[in-house]
Design a protein around this motif. Structure first.
Motif, PDB file in Angstrom:
ATOM      1  N   LEU A  48      -8.198  -3.162 -14.798  1.00  0.00           N
ATOM      2  CA  LEU A  48      -6.848  -2.689 -14.614  1.00  0.00           C
ATOM      3  C   LEU A  48      -6.406  -2.928 -13.182  1.00  0.00           C
ATOM      4  O   LEU A  48      -7.154  -2.688 -12.243  1.00  0.00           O
ATOM      5  N   ILE A  49      -5.188  -3.414 -13.032  1.00  0.00           N
ATOM      6  CA  ILE A  49      -4.665  -3.748 -11.712  1.00  0.00           C
ATOM      7  C   ILE A  49      -3.284  -3.136 -11.559  1.00  0.00           C
ATOM      8  O   ILE A  49      -2.591  -2.836 -12.533  1.00  0.00           O
ATOM      9  N   ALA A  50      -2.862  -2.971 -10.303  1.00  0.00           N
ATOM     10  CA  ALA A  50      -1.614  -2.262 -10.032  1.00  0.00           C
ATOM     11  C   ALA A  50      -0.398  -2.990 -10.600  1.00  0.00           C
ATOM     12  O   ALA A  50       0.592  -2.354 -10.952  1.00  0.00           O
ATOM     13  N   ASP A  51      -0.435  -4.322 -10.684  1.00  0.00           N
ATOM     14  CA  ASP A  51       0.733  -5.042 -11.213  1.00  0.00           C
ATOM     15  C   ASP A  51       0.580  -5.375 -12.700  1.00  0.00           C
ATOM     16  O   ASP A  51       1.269  -6.244 -13.220  1.00  0.00           O
ATOM     17  N   ASP A  52      -0.307  -4.680 -13.370  1.00  0.00           N
ATOM     18  CA  ASP A  52      -0.463  -4.817 -14.813  1.00  0.00           C
ATOM     19  C   ASP A  52       0.879  -4.526 -15.491  1.00  0.00           C
ATOM     20  O   ASP A  52       1.505  -3.500 -15.227  1.00  0.00           O
ATOM     21  N   PRO A  53       1.367  -5.403 -16.382  1.00  0.00           N
ATOM     22  CA  PRO A  53       2.705  -5.211 -16.965  1.00  0.00           C
ATOM     23  C   PRO A  53       2.869  -3.900 -17.725  1.00  0.00           C
ATOM     24  O   PRO A  53       3.935  -3.279 -17.653  1.00  0.00           O
ATOM     25  N   VAL A  67      -4.724   5.871 -10.350  1.00  0.00           N
ATOM     26  CA  VAL A  67      -5.995   5.553  -9.700  1.00  0.00           C
ATOM     27  C   VAL A  67      -6.771   4.537 -10.533  1.00  0.00           C
ATOM     28  O   VAL A  67      -7.440   3.652  -9.986  1.00  0.00           O
ATOM     29  N   ALA A  68      -6.678   4.623 -11.854  1.00  0.00           N
ATOM     30  CA  ALA A  68      -7.352   3.634 -12.694  1.00  0.00           C
ATOM     31  C   ALA A  68      -6.779   2.243 -12.471  1.00  0.00           C
ATOM     32  O   ALA A  68      -7.507   1.245 -12.512  1.00  0.00           O
ATOM     33  N   GLN A  69      -5.474   2.175 -12.220  1.00  0.00           N
ATOM     34  CA  GLN A  69      -4.831   0.883 -11.971  1.00  0.00           C
ATOM     35  C   GLN A  69      -5.035   0.397 -10.535  1.00  0.00           C
ATOM     36  O   GLN A  69      -4.670  -0.725 -10.212  1.00  0.00           O
ATOM     37  N   ARG A  90       1.632   4.441  -5.555  1.00  0.00           N
ATOM     38  CA  ARG A  90       2.241   5.326  -6.545  1.00  0.00           C
ATOM     39  C   ARG A  90       1.419   6.601  -6.711  1.00  0.00           C
ATOM     40  O   ARG A  90       1.979   7.684  -6.940  1.00  0.00           O
ATOM     41  N   PHE A  91       0.117   6.504  -6.597  1.00  0.00           N
ATOM     42  CA  PHE A  91      -0.734   7.690  -6.660  1.00  0.00           C
ATOM     43  C   PHE A  91      -0.306   8.707  -5.599  1.00  0.00           C
ATOM     44  O   PHE A  91      -0.133   9.893  -5.889  1.00  0.00           O
ATOM     45  N   ASP A  92      -0.118   8.250  -4.386  1.00  0.00           N
ATOM     46  CA  ASP A  92       0.250   9.166  -3.302  1.00  0.00           C
ATOM     47  C   ASP A  92       1.644   9.755  -3.511  1.00  0.00           C
ATOM     48  O   ASP A  92       1.892  10.921  -3.176  1.00  0.00           O
TER      49      ASP A  92
END
Length: 361
Positions: free
Chosen positions: A38-43, A81-83, A88-90
């Protein structure tokens, strides 16, 4: 078998070391295999965030008048956090801290309504939201090594253990909130509030806490809660001092909106082995479009079908590894359904498929 030449053997050894190192790094991420998936820019994550998370970090319940809950903030934190989406988490945490962490303890007020003044009228907490926040913060510590995250998780866990855990009727149980769930000789409980993978992880890092007892007794309580011809657990449960259980008298006796999360958390937390209740749920969900709820006492069913998020949970219960197509279409869903879909996807990635599977006759 002939041995490889020395130089080839050396290269193979280096390749093996490289692969081993990569696997160790992946496993070091929160959720094990999810770290590499999983990555932060995952659609799908970007779509979820655009639909349900404001730029300021508030997670919006679009199916309930635009309110927010500690549950939703916890889900947003866990997904972020998984992504690997620290920004965005903060933002989500800052909003949660400023608007819901307004009690004298480290627990969060359960509901925020922007249409009211003040937006938080009831400062009672919801234990599922607190568990999710503590779990997300611990995973953030493990991923980003920011001590602040670890300290928050420890404080929330300590107050969960101090204020929400009870010994009653021979069980160790989790109150749904600090106030309002203890009635004479009965406790009113919600088994879908038991985030089983969080309890399992907390026991790993805090073996002296109540987490293992909660995890163990939840499995027994779930099977004991099976009710009616369909043998399904109700959304809300009353536990008497003698250990007997029944649907809570102040709530509709339904398997539905709340209990849909039980298979998600029990499968995700590897707490499903030998669990007859999950087999009964799987049997109830066998038809192509199962009803959204059923009265566990008289069998009356909803006239509308299980949500796409609920169908995602059904796919997990069936040991499937991908979301059904309707669950991937987040734009057609409300916050609760879409959140179930996103959490189920994370559970599908993280579950250890080498463990024995749920076998239902």
């Amino acid at each position: 078998m002939a041995k490889a030449p020395l130089h080839q053997s050396g290269r193979l050894g280096l390749l093996w070391l490289l692969l081993w190192s990569l696997s160790q790094n992946a496993c070091a991420q929160p959720g094990g295999r999810s770290g590499g998936s999983l990555i932060a820019d995952d659609p799908l994550w970007q779509a979820y965030a655009a639909l349900f998370i404001t730029p300021g970090g508030r997670v919006i319940d679009t199916g309930n008048g635009g309110v927010s809950h500690s549950e939703g903030q916890g889900w947003g934190l866990l997904l972020a956090v998984a992504q690997g989406d620290r920004e965005r988490f903060d933002l989500i945490w800052r909003w949660t801290q400023e608007n819901l962490q307004i009690r004298s303890d480290a627990l969060s007020a359960w509901r925020y309504d922007p249409a009211q003044e003040p937006p938080v009228h009831d400062r009672n907490n919801a234990s599922d939201g607190d568990l999710m926040i503590a779990w997300a913060m611990w995973r953030a510590w493990e991923r980003w090594r920011e001590p602040h995250y670890r300290d928050i998780s420890q404080r929330v866990r300590a107050d969960i253990a101090s204020h929400l855990v009870r010994e009653h009727g021979g069980y160790t149980v989790l109150l749904p909130g600090r106030d309002g769930f203890e009635h004479d000789d009965r406790l009113h409980l919600n088994l879908s509030y038991l985030v089983m993978p969080a309890l399992r992880e907390f026991h790993r890092v805090d073996a002296g806490g109540p987490w293992q007892a909660l995890y163990r007794d939840a499995q027994q309580l779930l099977d004991e809660s099976r009710t009616g011809v369909l043998q399904l657990p109700p959304d809300w449960l009353a536990l008497a001092a003698d250990g007997s259980v029944a649907p809570a008298p102040d709530q509709p006796p339904r398997f539905g909106f709340e209990a849909v999360r039980i298979p998600l958390f029990f499968m995700w937390g590897e707490a499903h082995h030998g669990c007859q209740a999950l087999c009964d749920i799987q049997r109830f969900w066998e038809e192509p479009a199962p009803p959204a709820w059923v009265d566990v006492r008289n069998g009356r069913q909803a006239e509308y079908s299980l949500s796409p998020g609920g169908l995602a949970v059904r796919a997990l219960l069936r040991q499937e590894h991908q979301l059904p197509a309707e669950a991937r279409d987040l734009a057609t869903q409300d916050y609760y359904s879409a959140s179930l879909a996103m959490l189920t996807r994370l559970a599908m990635i993280e579950r250890d498929t080498r463990r024995p599977v749920l076998l239902c006759q």
